[in-house]
Motif scaffolding. Structure first.
Motif, mmCIF file in Angstrom:
data_model
loop_
_atom_site.group_PDB
_atom_site.id
_atom_site.type_symbol
_atom_site.label_atom_id
_atom_site.label_comp_id
_atom_site.label_asym_id
_atom_site.label_seq_id
_atom_site.Cartn_x
_atom_site.Cartn_y
_atom_site.Cartn_z
ATOM 1 N N ALA A 119 0.853 -1.215 0.058
ATOM 2 C CA ALA A 119 -0.056 0.028 0.048
ATOM 3 C C ALA A 119 0.938 1.180 0.014
ATOM 4 O O ALA A 119 0.757 2.246 -0.783
ATOM 5 C CB ALA A 119 -0.906 0.055 1.099
ATOM 6 N N VAL A 120 1.828 1.422 0.900
ATOM 7 C CA VAL A 120 2.857 2.673 1.029
ATOM 8 C C VAL A 120 3.502 2.867 -0.566
ATOM 9 O O VAL A 120 3.502 3.620 -0.860
ATOM 10 C CB VAL A 120 3.829 2.474 2.057
ATOM 11 C CG1 VAL A 120 4.977 3.333 1.945
ATOM 12 C CG2 VAL A 120 3.260 2.339 3.248
ATOM 13 N N LEU A 121 4.055 1.353 -1.196
ATOM 14 C CA LEU A 121 4.789 1.352 -2.536
ATOM 15 C C LEU A 121 3.654 1.988 -3.552
ATOM 16 O O LEU A 121 3.945 3.021 -4.171
ATOM 17 C CB LEU A 121 5.266 0.073 -2.873
ATOM 18 C CG LEU A 121 5.624 0.077 -4.182
ATOM 19 C CD1 LEU A 121 6.980 1.091 -4.382
ATOM 20 C CD2 LEU A 121 6.169 -1.488 -4.604
ATOM 21 N N TYR A 122 2.653 1.654 -3.656
ATOM 22 C CA TYR A 122 1.434 1.861 -4.375
ATOM 23 C C TYR A 122 1.063 3.277 -4.515
ATOM 24 O O TYR A 122 0.903 4.278 -5.541
ATOM 25 C CB TYR A 122 0.167 1.037 -4.509
ATOM 26 C CG TYR A 122 0.533 -0.303 -4.911
ATOM 27 C CD1 TYR A 122 1.579 -0.901 -5.680
ATOM 28 C CD2 TYR A 122 -0.178 -1.498 -4.541
ATOM 29 C CE1 TYR A 122 1.981 -1.925 -5.913
ATOM 30 C CE2 TYR A 122 0.066 -2.789 -4.801
ATOM 31 C CZ TYR A 122 1.024 -3.001 -5.683
ATOM 32 O OH TYR A 122 1.433 -4.286 -5.949
ATOM 33 N N ASN A 123 1.046 3.774 -2.982
ATOM 34 C CA ASN A 123 0.883 5.281 -2.792
ATOM 35 C C ASN A 123 1.881 6.460 -3.443
ATOM 36 O O ASN A 123 1.569 7.177 -4.051
ATOM 37 C CB ASN A 123 0.693 5.589 -1.286
ATOM 38 C CG ASN A 123 0.316 6.888 -1.050
ATOM 39 O OD1 ASN A 123 -0.615 7.520 -1.459
ATOM 40 N ND2 ASN A 123 1.186 7.721 -0.527
ATOM 41 N N ASN A 124 3.190 5.601 -3.109
ATOM 42 C CA ASN A 124 4.317 6.203 -3.735
ATOM 43 C C ASN A 124 4.498 6.618 -5.054
ATOM 44 O O ASN A 124 4.739 7.468 -5.858
ATOM 45 C CB ASN A 124 5.630 5.866 -3.186
ATOM 46 C CG ASN A 124 5.891 6.262 -1.759
ATOM 47 O OD1 ASN A 124 5.147 7.210 -1.213
ATOM 48 N ND2 ASN A 124 6.828 5.617 -1.014
ATOM 49 N N ILE A 125 4.167 5.430 -5.786
ATOM 50 C CA ILE A 125 4.014 5.321 -7.279
ATOM 51 C C ILE A 125 2.975 6.164 -7.831
ATOM 52 O O ILE A 125 2.934 6.948 -8.862
ATOM 53 C CB ILE A 125 3.779 3.905 -7.812
ATOM 54 C CG1 ILE A 125 5.194 2.937 -7.608
ATOM 55 C CG2 ILE A 125 3.658 3.863 -9.306
ATOM 56 C CD1 ILE A 125 4.886 1.616 -7.475
ATOM 57 N N ALA A 126 1.867 6.175 -7.285
ATOM 58 C CA ALA A 126 0.607 7.037 -7.546
ATOM 59 C C ALA A 126 1.006 8.663 -7.608
ATOM 60 O O ALA A 126 0.674 9.374 -8.405
ATOM 61 C CB ALA A 126 -0.577 6.848 -6.659
ATOM 62 N N ILE A 127 1.635 9.000 -6.499
ATOM 63 C CA ILE A 127 2.105 10.224 -6.524
ATOM 64 C C ILE A 127 3.006 10.615 -7.434
ATOM 65 O O ILE A 127 2.907 11.738 -7.926
ATOM 66 C CB ILE A 127 2.956 10.528 -5.052
ATOM 67 C CG1 ILE A 127 1.736 10.636 -3.976
ATOM 68 C CG2 ILE A 127 3.468 11.855 -4.991
ATOM 69 C CD1 ILE A 127 2.181 10.343 -2.376
ATOM 70 N N PHE A 128 4.101 9.817 -7.637
ATOM 71 C CA PHE A 128 5.129 10.006 -8.834
ATOM 72 C C PHE A 128 4.287 10.355 -10.040
ATOM 73 O O PHE A 128 4.658 11.064 -10.901
ATOM 74 C CB PHE A 128 6.065 8.633 -8.561
ATOM 75 C CG PHE A 128 6.615 8.294 -10.031
ATOM 76 C CD1 PHE A 128 7.893 9.299 -10.395
ATOM 77 C CD2 PHE A 128 6.468 7.406 -10.915
ATOM 78 C CE1 PHE A 128 8.573 9.126 -11.418
ATOM 79 C CE2 PHE A 128 7.085 7.211 -11.909
ATOM 80 C CZ PHE A 128 8.291 8.025 -12.219
#
Length: 190
Positions: A119-128
């Motif tokens: 979830a944290v990784l996908y959030n970072n990718i979404a922000i990117f």
């Protein structure tokens, strides 16, 4: 980390260096490696907050290279790759950022890491992706977060997930209304 978040970078650097010294005294190899990961990630973030993203990338790249022989501890590197991906993004090196995000996801999958980490990784990718004006792809990663069975909002994931002990919801942030309206626009219940 709290000093770092508050922008007190000299204090953050002091405590970061102190943590590295303390790590050398830890007898349990696994715990010592975790401390070193935290040290190098903090050192890189401090440099990035000073506008030194190239130095932040170099710190993490050197650390990753030194960790190559430590196959049994490779799972500790997922956050390192995620951080480096963000620093690459800030430098305008989108291809390298994308590669690091992929490496991070591979590490999580190979090591059967908790759903919260995804979830944290996908959030970072979404922000990117959102910052790259790739809104459809960003939305796909936000939907992946919804598909992940997680308890991250309760601090699941161990010490450090929300290290100051409280969850900052941003409920009083004036931008929160726009976020909620966007969710509804894309199908969330009002």
């Amino acid at each position: 980390m709290i000093c770092e978040q508050r922008g007190q970078l000299s204090e953050a650097l002091f405590y970061t260096e102190r943590a590295k010294q303390d790590a050398s005294e830890i007898k349990t190899e696994h715990i010592r490696k975790e401390w070193l990961v935290a040290y190098y990630r903090s050192l890189a973030r401090i440099n990035a907050k000073k506008g030194k993203n190239k130095e932040a990338v170099k710190i993490l790249t050197d650390f990753i290279d030194s960790f190559k022989e430590e196959e049994k501890f490779s799972f500790l590197l997922n956050g390192v790759y995620s951080d480096r991906a963000l620093f690459y993004f800030y430098l305008g090196e989108k291809t390298k950022a994308t590669k690091d995000f992929s490496t991070c996801e591979r590490i999580l999958l190979e090591n059967k890491m908790p759903n919260d980490a995804f979830a944290v990784l996908y959030n970072n990718i979404a922000i990117f992706l959102s910052n790259s004006s790739e809104y459809e792809e960003a939305l796909e990663y936000l939907n992946k977060i919804l598909d992940v069975n997680t308890n991250i909002q309760f601090g699941a994931g161990g010490a450090g997930t929300f290290s100051d002990g409280k969850l900052n919801t941003g409920i009083n942030d004036p931008r929160s209304r726009k976020v909620l309206e966007t969710y509804v626009q894309f199908g969330a219940d009002p």
